[in-house]
Write an enzyme that holds these catalytic residues in place. Structure first.
Site, short mmCIF file in Angstrom:
data_model
loop_
_atom_site.label_atom_id
_atom_site.label_comp_id
_atom_site.label_asym_id
_atom_site.label_seq_id
_atom_site.Cartn_x
_atom_site.Cartn_y
_atom_site.Cartn_z
N ASP A 53 -17.97 81.29 -54.52
CA ASP A 53 -17.79 79.84 -54.53
C ASP A 53 -19.12 79.15 -54.83
OD1 ASP A 53 -16.73 77.31 -54.20
OD2 ASP A 53 -16.60 77.43 -52.03
N GLU B 244 -20.04 69.18 -56.37
CA GLU B 244 -18.66 69.40 -55.97
C GLU B 244 -18.53 69.49 -54.45
OE1 GLU B 244 -14.94 71.73 -55.10
OE2 GLU B 244 -17.03 72.15 -54.56
N GLU B 245 -19.52 70.10 -53.80
CA GLU B 245 -19.46 70.26 -52.35
C GLU B 245 -19.68 68.94 -51.61
OE1 GLU B 245 -18.30 72.73 -51.01
OE2 GLU B 245 -18.65 74.49 -52.26
N HIS C 91 -18.52 74.75 -60.44
CA HIS C 91 -19.67 74.05 -59.82
C HIS C 91 -20.81 74.99 -59.45
CE1 HIS C 91 -18.66 75.02 -55.52
NE2 HIS C 91 -17.41 75.00 -55.95
N GLU D 72 -12.64 78.61 -59.68
CA GLU D 72 -12.73 78.72 -58.23
C GLU D 72 -12.28 80.12 -57.84
OE1 GLU D 72 -13.96 76.93 -55.93
OE2 GLU D 72 -14.07 74.85 -56.65
N ASP E 94 -23.36 73.91 -57.31
CA ASP E 94 -23.85 73.67 -55.95
C ASP E 94 -23.04 74.51 -54.97
OD1 ASP E 94 -21.55 72.08 -56.43
OD2 ASP E 94 -22.09 70.75 -54.77
#
Length: 416
Positions: free
Chosen positions: A134, A168-169, A101, A194, A103
């Site tokens: 992340d 994703e967040e 991801h 991740e 974001d």
């Protein structure tokens, strides 16, 4: 040396020779702010598209239509949340998806940062900044792995897709969940990027959030015996959760994951200091190992409330599921070719015995679990530093992650 092994070696050497380019790619991603809210990924998606097009990889940006909403009432414009799909096409063989991801969470209090959270500073072998681990470190490694396959000219029997994804967040409703529901992603196996410090993870817990509401009876604070104090009843329920239910759930076991957890995280009750509260609400976070269903957790809370309320004569209550992943946990067999290949290539690149583990946080792996395909979670960076003002990723891990991903893709997809 077989043709596959030769291509693996060439791809790893190509990546090593472009370490500076890989670092600069990660720095550009960090500098392209995409913190949620508002989770605007347009600049970060542009960086990804530029990297893929530079090496001639077919790529496009896609946004969810306006009617696709998160369970968050955030008012965010979906047109500002593009995800990227890059594709290397081969034969009719399987499709391997590399997903990570773009974001991030917010930077928080800027004074707590020693480095500019959106600067991507390189210092002492680390790249610092919000999203360094992340999850933009994984994004950069996945992009570089795909570019290596293209540059080396690996003949593919299947398809490699790289998917820097938005939202994703904010629980992925406008990212991976929409992409799968819309049929834009149909992988046969997935590597979710991740922070795992380049350990291979084959499992991840499912998530459910609950809201417990207790209805008492209000009265004057000077005469509490005239009412039924909802906050006091809730305090007793929290005690039962901590003393009975949480330990019961903690007995659930999985070889690669922490046990199931149930935590009281937010409470609201009362209107004024001199009024006995008639209503109290509690929110709880639950992380479930494979095999534990949210319905079971809900039922056990209802049983405790029923006993505590003397069958409803003392107070009324409700238990609601406020967020659910449908009970989907990631749980891929260690014997799956995807896992075995990642472990083998990690051992080759790192020249040490690879560690098979489980992912303790949350990822888009739960989204792809609904497809019933093998899933691995893998990427550079220390998971303990995610969401912190010391977020960083080691350059060596970044390079090795890209090499491991490239070698794995070649092993799974290259023509014999």
């Amino acid at each position: 040396m077989s043709s596959k092994e030769r291509y693996k070696q060439q791809a790893a050497e190509w990546i090593a020779a472009r370490q500076t380019e890989l670092v600069q790619l990660l720095q550009a991603l960090i500098q392209a702010r995409s913190d949620y809210p508002p989770g605007d990924t347009r600049a970060a998606a542009g960086v990804c598209l530029d990297a893929l097009s530079r090496w001639g990889i077919e790529a496009r940006a896609v946004c969810p239509p306006p009617e696709v909403r998160s369970f968050h009432a955030d008012g965010v414009d979906n047109a500002a949340m593009p995800s990227v799909i890059g594709t290397l096409r081969g034969g009719e063989g399987p499709c391997l998806l590399l997903n990570a991801h773009i974001d991030t969470v917010p930077a928080g209090e800027l004074s707590h940062w020693r480095h500019d959270p959106f600067g991507g500073q390189l210092e002492d072998g680390f790249v610092y900044g919000r999203g360094a681990g992340d999850d933009k470190g994984s994004v950069a490694a996945q992009l570089m792995a795909a570019c290596a396959l293209k540059a080396v000219g690996v003949p593919l029997a299947g398809t490699l897709q790289v998917n820097p994804v938005a939202d994703e967040e904010a629980s992925s409703f406008r990212g991976a969940k929409w992409l799968c529901a819309a049929g834009l992603l149909r992988p046969d196996m997935v590597i979710v990027g991740e922070q795992t410090a380049n350990q291979v993870c084959c499992a991840e817990r499912a998530i459910a959030n609950f809201r417990v509401t207790i209805h008492g009876r209000a009265c004057h604070g000077a005469m509490p015996w005239q009412g039924s104090n909802a906050t006091v009843h809730m305090a007793r329920f929290i005690g039962l959760v901590n003393d009975l239910l949480a330990p019961e759930l903690a007995k659930t076991a999985h070889p690669y994951l922490p046990p199931t957890t149930l935590c009281a995280t937010r409470i609201r009750g009362g209107h004024k200091v001199n009024i006995i509260p008639e209503l109290c609400e509690l929110e709880l976070d639950c992380r479930m190992v494979p095999g534990i269903a949210e319905e079971f957790v809900k039922q056990r809370m209802e049983e405790l409330l029923g006993a505590l309320s003397l069958g409803g004569s003392l107070f009324g209550w409700e238990v609601a599921v406020t967020y659910s992943e449908g009970g989907l946990a990631t749980n891929t067999s260690p014997d799956a070719p995807l896992i075995r290949s990642l472990l083998a290539e990690a051992g080759q690149v790192q020249r040490s015995a690879p560690v098979l583990s489980g992912y303790k946080q949350a990822s888009d792996g739960r989204v792809f679990a609904g497809l019933g395909v093998p899933i691995a979670i893998f990427g550079p960076g220390d998971p303990a530093l995610g969401h912190s003002p010391e977020e960083r990723v080691p350059v060596q891990e970044l390079v090795e992650a890209a090499q491991i991903l490239a070698r794995t893709a070649i092993g799974l997809l290259a023509q014999e």
